[in-house]
Design a protein around this motif. Sequence first.
Motif, PDB file in Angstrom:
ATOM      1  N   PRO A  47       0.819  -1.224   0.000  1.00 51.09           N
ATOM      2  CA  PRO A  47       0.000   0.000   0.000  1.00 51.09           C
ATOM      3  C   PRO A  47       0.850   1.272   0.000  1.00 51.09           C
ATOM      4  O   PRO A  47       0.497   2.255  -0.658  1.00 51.09           O
ATOM      5  CB  PRO A  47      -0.835  -0.124   1.280  1.00 51.09           C
ATOM      6  N   THR A  48       1.964   1.243   0.701  1.00 50.68           N
ATOM      7  CA  THR A  48       2.861   2.394   0.717  1.00 50.68           C
ATOM      8  C   THR A  48       3.443   2.622  -0.672  1.00 50.68           C
ATOM      9  O   THR A  48       3.463   3.750  -1.176  1.00 50.68           O
ATOM     10  CB  THR A  48       3.994   2.176   1.740  1.00 50.68           C
ATOM     11  N   GLU A  50       2.176   1.655  -3.525  1.00 48.67           N
ATOM     12  CA  GLU A  50       1.090   2.088  -4.406  1.00 48.67           C
ATOM     13  C   GLU A  50       0.774   3.566  -4.219  1.00 48.67           C
ATOM     14  O   GLU A  50       0.554   4.292  -5.192  1.00 48.67           O
ATOM     15  CB  GLU A  50      -0.160   1.256  -4.159  1.00 48.67           C
ATOM     16  N   ARG A  51       0.762   4.015  -2.975  1.00 50.77           N
ATOM     17  CA  ARG A  51       0.472   5.427  -2.689  1.00 50.77           C
ATOM     18  C   ARG A  51       1.527   6.323  -3.330  1.00 50.77           C
ATOM     19  O   ARG A  51       1.209   7.296  -4.008  1.00 50.77           O
ATOM     20  CB  ARG A  51       0.402   5.634  -1.174  1.00 50.77           C
ATOM     21  N   PHE A  52       2.807   5.991  -3.122  1.00 49.45           N
ATOM     22  CA  PHE A  52       3.876   6.792  -3.710  1.00 49.45           C
ATOM     23  C   PHE A  52       3.822   6.759  -5.239  1.00 49.45           C
ATOM     24  O   PHE A  52       4.053   7.772  -5.896  1.00 49.45           O
ATOM     25  CB  PHE A  52       5.246   6.325  -3.229  1.00 49.45           C
ATOM     26  N   THR A  53       3.512   5.592  -5.789  1.00 46.68           N
ATOM     27  CA  THR A  53       3.414   5.458  -7.240  1.00 46.68           C
ATOM     28  C   THR A  53       2.291   6.338  -7.788  1.00 46.68           C
ATOM     29  O   THR A  53       2.469   7.049  -8.774  1.00 46.68           O
ATOM     30  CB  THR A  53       3.185   3.984  -7.627  1.00 46.68           C
ATOM     31  N   ASN A  54       1.133   6.298  -7.132  1.00 46.88           N
ATOM     32  CA  ASN A  54       0.011   7.132  -7.572  1.00 46.88           C
ATOM     33  C   ASN A  54       0.346   8.615  -7.472  1.00 46.88           C
ATOM     34  O   ASN A  54       0.049   9.383  -8.386  1.00 46.88           O
ATOM     35  CB  ASN A  54      -1.248   6.822  -6.755  1.00 46.88           C
ATOM     36  N   TRP A  55       0.923   9.021  -6.358  1.00 43.67           N
ATOM     37  CA  TRP A  55       1.280  10.438  -6.191  1.00 43.67           C
ATOM     38  C   TRP A  55       2.276  10.873  -7.255  1.00 43.67           C
ATOM     39  O   TRP A  55       2.169  11.963  -7.810  1.00 43.67           O
ATOM     40  CB  TRP A  55       1.864  10.692  -4.815  1.00 43.67           C
ATOM     41  N   HIS A  70       5.169  12.550   2.933  1.00 45.70           N
ATOM     42  CA  HIS A  70       5.295  11.396   3.825  1.00 45.70           C
ATOM     43  C   HIS A  70       5.592  11.847   5.266  1.00 45.70           C
ATOM     44  O   HIS A  70       4.961  11.373   6.210  1.00 45.70           O
ATOM     45  CB  HIS A  70       6.392  10.470   3.311  1.00 45.70           C
TER      46      HIS A  70
END
Length: 100
Positions: A47-48, A50-55, A70
């Motif tokens: 999830p971490t 994925e979050r960074f990838t999306n941002w 972060h």
Amino acid sequence: MSERISREELVKIYNVEITFFDELVNSGLLNIHTEDEIRYVMYEDLPTFERFTNWHYDLEINLPGLEVIHEMLKKMDDLRQRNRELMNKFSAIADKYEDG
């Protein structure tokens, strides 16, 4: 052993540059485990990632921006936790005075 995914599989599945993955690791934003010279991410850390990838890819936020966001979110979580602790202490004190 916990479930994990290799760096190579991860960048292929998420269609991200391997340099982006390495930058996350080098900046300390993503934890990895290395075994036989293969870098792995634990499923619990996905999830971490994925979050960074999306941002980064959807919102076009660069690595320094990811680091700032972060850190701010960690501080907010710490403040929420501290607020909960203080509210619990306050409630305990208030209960003593109501009972007394």
